[in-house]
Motif scaffolding. Structure first.
Motif, PDB file in Angstrom:
ATOM      1  N   THR A   4     -51.227  36.318  21.035  1.00 11.34           N
ATOM      2  CA  THR A   4     -50.730  35.690  22.257  1.00 11.34           C
ATOM      3  C   THR A   4     -51.433  34.347  22.421  1.00 11.34           C
ATOM      4  O   THR A   4     -52.657  34.270  22.293  1.00 11.34           O
ATOM      5  N   VAL A   5     -50.642  33.321  22.690  1.00 10.84           N
ATOM      6  CA  VAL A   5     -51.185  31.982  22.886  1.00 10.84           C
ATOM      7  C   VAL A   5     -50.652  31.452  24.211  1.00 10.84           C
ATOM      8  O   VAL A   5     -49.453  31.512  24.462  1.00 10.84           O
ATOM      9  N   LYS A   6     -51.544  30.944  25.044  1.00 12.97           N
ATOM     10  CA  LYS A   6     -51.120  30.332  26.304  1.00 12.97           C
ATOM     11  C   LYS A   6     -51.097  28.825  26.106  1.00 12.97           C
ATOM     12  O   LYS A   6     -52.096  28.227  25.726  1.00 12.97           O
ATOM     13  N   ILE A   7     -49.939  28.229  26.343  1.00 14.73           N
ATOM     14  CA  ILE A   7     -49.783  26.776  26.205  1.00 14.73           C
ATOM     15  C   ILE A   7     -49.557  26.209  27.596  1.00 14.73           C
ATOM     16  O   ILE A   7     -48.599  26.578  28.268  1.00 14.73           O
ATOM     17  N   ASP A   8     -50.436  25.296  28.006  1.00 15.57           N
ATOM     18  CA  ASP A   8     -50.306  24.744  29.351  1.00 15.57           C
ATOM     19  C   ASP A   8     -50.052  23.237  29.356  1.00 15.57           C
ATOM     20  O   ASP A   8     -50.093  22.605  30.403  1.00 15.57           O
ATOM     21  N   LYS A   9     -49.780  22.669  28.181  1.00 17.78           N
ATOM     22  CA  LYS A   9     -49.419  21.254  28.085  1.00 17.78           C
ATOM     23  C   LYS A   9     -48.139  21.128  27.281  1.00 17.78           C
ATOM     24  O   LYS A   9     -47.964  21.809  26.274  1.00 17.78           O
ATOM     25  N   GLU A  10     -47.253  20.233  27.733  1.00 16.93           N
ATOM     26  CA  GLU A  10     -46.032  19.974  26.977  1.00 16.93           C
ATOM     27  C   GLU A  10     -46.365  19.383  25.618  1.00 16.93           C
ATOM     28  O   GLU A  10     -47.378  18.699  25.454  1.00 16.93           O
ATOM     29  N   GLY A  11     -45.502  19.641  24.663  1.00 14.76           N
ATOM     30  CA  GLY A  11     -45.681  19.046  23.346  1.00 14.76           C
ATOM     31  C   GLY A  11     -45.278  19.993  22.234  1.00 14.76           C
ATOM     32  O   GLY A  11     -44.739  21.071  22.472  1.00 14.76           O
ATOM     33  N   VAL A  12     -45.524  19.547  21.013  1.00 17.76           N
ATOM     34  CA  VAL A  12     -45.248  20.371  19.840  1.00 17.76           C
ATOM     35  C   VAL A  12     -46.577  20.839  19.256  1.00 17.76           C
ATOM     36  O   VAL A  12     -47.570  20.119  19.276  1.00 17.76           O
ATOM     37  N   TYR A  13     -46.557  22.053  18.749  1.00 21.77           N
ATOM     38  CA  TYR A  13     -47.753  22.668  18.196  1.00 21.77           C
ATOM     39  C   TYR A  13     -47.408  23.295  16.856  1.00 21.77           C
ATOM     40  O   TYR A  13     -46.508  24.132  16.769  1.00 21.77           O
ATOM     41  N   GLY A  14     -48.111  22.887  15.818  1.00 20.86           N
ATOM     42  CA  GLY A  14     -47.887  23.434  14.493  1.00 20.86           C
ATOM     43  C   GLY A  14     -48.664  24.718  14.297  1.00 20.86           C
ATOM     44  O   GLY A  14     -49.781  24.871  14.771  1.00 20.86           O
ATOM     45  N   VAL A  15     -48.053  25.656  13.592  1.00 18.57           N
ATOM     46  CA  VAL A  15     -48.674  26.937  13.273  1.00 18.57           C
ATOM     47  C   VAL A  15     -48.570  27.118  11.770  1.00 18.57           C
ATOM     48  O   VAL A  15     -47.509  26.868  11.184  1.00 18.57           O
ATOM     49  N   LYS A  16     -49.668  27.536  11.159  1.00 17.53           N
ATOM     50  CA  LYS A  16     -49.633  27.745   9.711  1.00 17.53           C
ATOM     51  C   LYS A  16     -50.176  29.113   9.358  1.00 17.53           C
ATOM     52  O   LYS A  16     -51.069  29.634  10.016  1.00 17.53           O
ATOM     53  N   CYS A  17     -49.620  29.685   8.311  1.00 14.75           N
ATOM     54  CA  CYS A  17     -50.129  30.920   7.731  1.00 14.75           C
ATOM     55  C   CYS A  17     -51.182  30.484   6.713  1.00 14.75           C
ATOM     56  O   CYS A  17     -50.844  29.834   5.714  1.00 14.75           O
ATOM     57  N   ALA A  18     -52.438  30.793   6.981  1.00 12.58           N
ATOM     58  CA  ALA A  18     -53.524  30.289   6.129  1.00 12.58           C
ATOM     59  C   ALA A  18     -53.320  30.549   4.637  1.00 12.58           C
ATOM     60  O   ALA A  18     -53.421  29.620   3.838  1.00 12.58           O
ATOM     61  N   PRO A  19     -52.996  31.774   4.209  1.00  8.39           N
ATOM     62  CA  PRO A  19     -52.871  31.974   2.763  1.00  8.39           C
ATOM     63  C   PRO A  19     -51.597  31.389   2.147  1.00  8.39           C
ATOM     64  O   PRO A  19     -51.525  31.207   0.941  1.00  8.39           O
ATOM     65  N   HIS A  20     -50.594  31.086   2.959  1.00 14.76           N
ATOM     66  CA  HIS A  20     -49.301  30.623   2.428  1.00 14.76           C
ATOM     67  C   HIS A  20     -48.912  29.233   2.912  1.00 14.76           C
ATOM     68  O   HIS A  20     -47.768  28.816   2.773  1.00 14.76           O
ATOM     69  N   TYR A  21     -49.849  28.517   3.487  1.00 16.45           N
ATOM     70  CA  TYR A  21     -49.610  27.196   4.070  1.00 16.45           C
ATOM     71  C   TYR A  21     -48.997  26.224   3.063  1.00 16.45           C
ATOM     72  O   TYR A  21     -47.975  25.601   3.331  1.00 16.45           O
ATOM     73  N   GLY A  22     -49.584  26.109   1.888  1.00 14.54           N
ATOM     74  CA  GLY A  22     -49.096  25.188   0.867  1.00 14.54           C
ATOM     75  C   GLY A  22     -47.719  25.534   0.342  1.00 14.54           C
ATOM     76  O   GLY A  22     -47.025  24.710  -0.236  1.00 14.54           O
TER      77      GLY A  22
END
Length: 64
Positions: A4-22
């Motif tokens: 669960t992530v609480k976002i309290d500012k407008e904008g875009v947020y990148g999410v990456k899967c650490a082992p499969h990022y590349g």
């Protein structure tokens, strides 16, 4: 495992899967308006992640 992530500012947020990022396993969260789109586009990404993020950021700019 759920996260669960609480976002309290407008904008875009990148999410990456650490082992499969590349390999391009990434996601983009758009909270409200993408007010930080240019900053997000400036972030260097490796391998296939760059292509996936480019496509996701283009869709966010278009409002999709």
């Amino acid at each position: 495992k759920p996260v669960t992530v609480k976002i309290d500012k407008e904008g875009v947020y990148g999410v990456k899967c650490a082992p499969h990022y590349g390999m391009g396993m990434v996601a983009l969260i758009v909270a409200g308006k993408p007010v930080n789109l240019e900053q997000a586009k400036a972030v260097k990404q490796p391998g296939k992640a760059k292509g996936v993020f480019d496509e996701l950021l283009m869709k966010a700019a278009a409002g999709n």
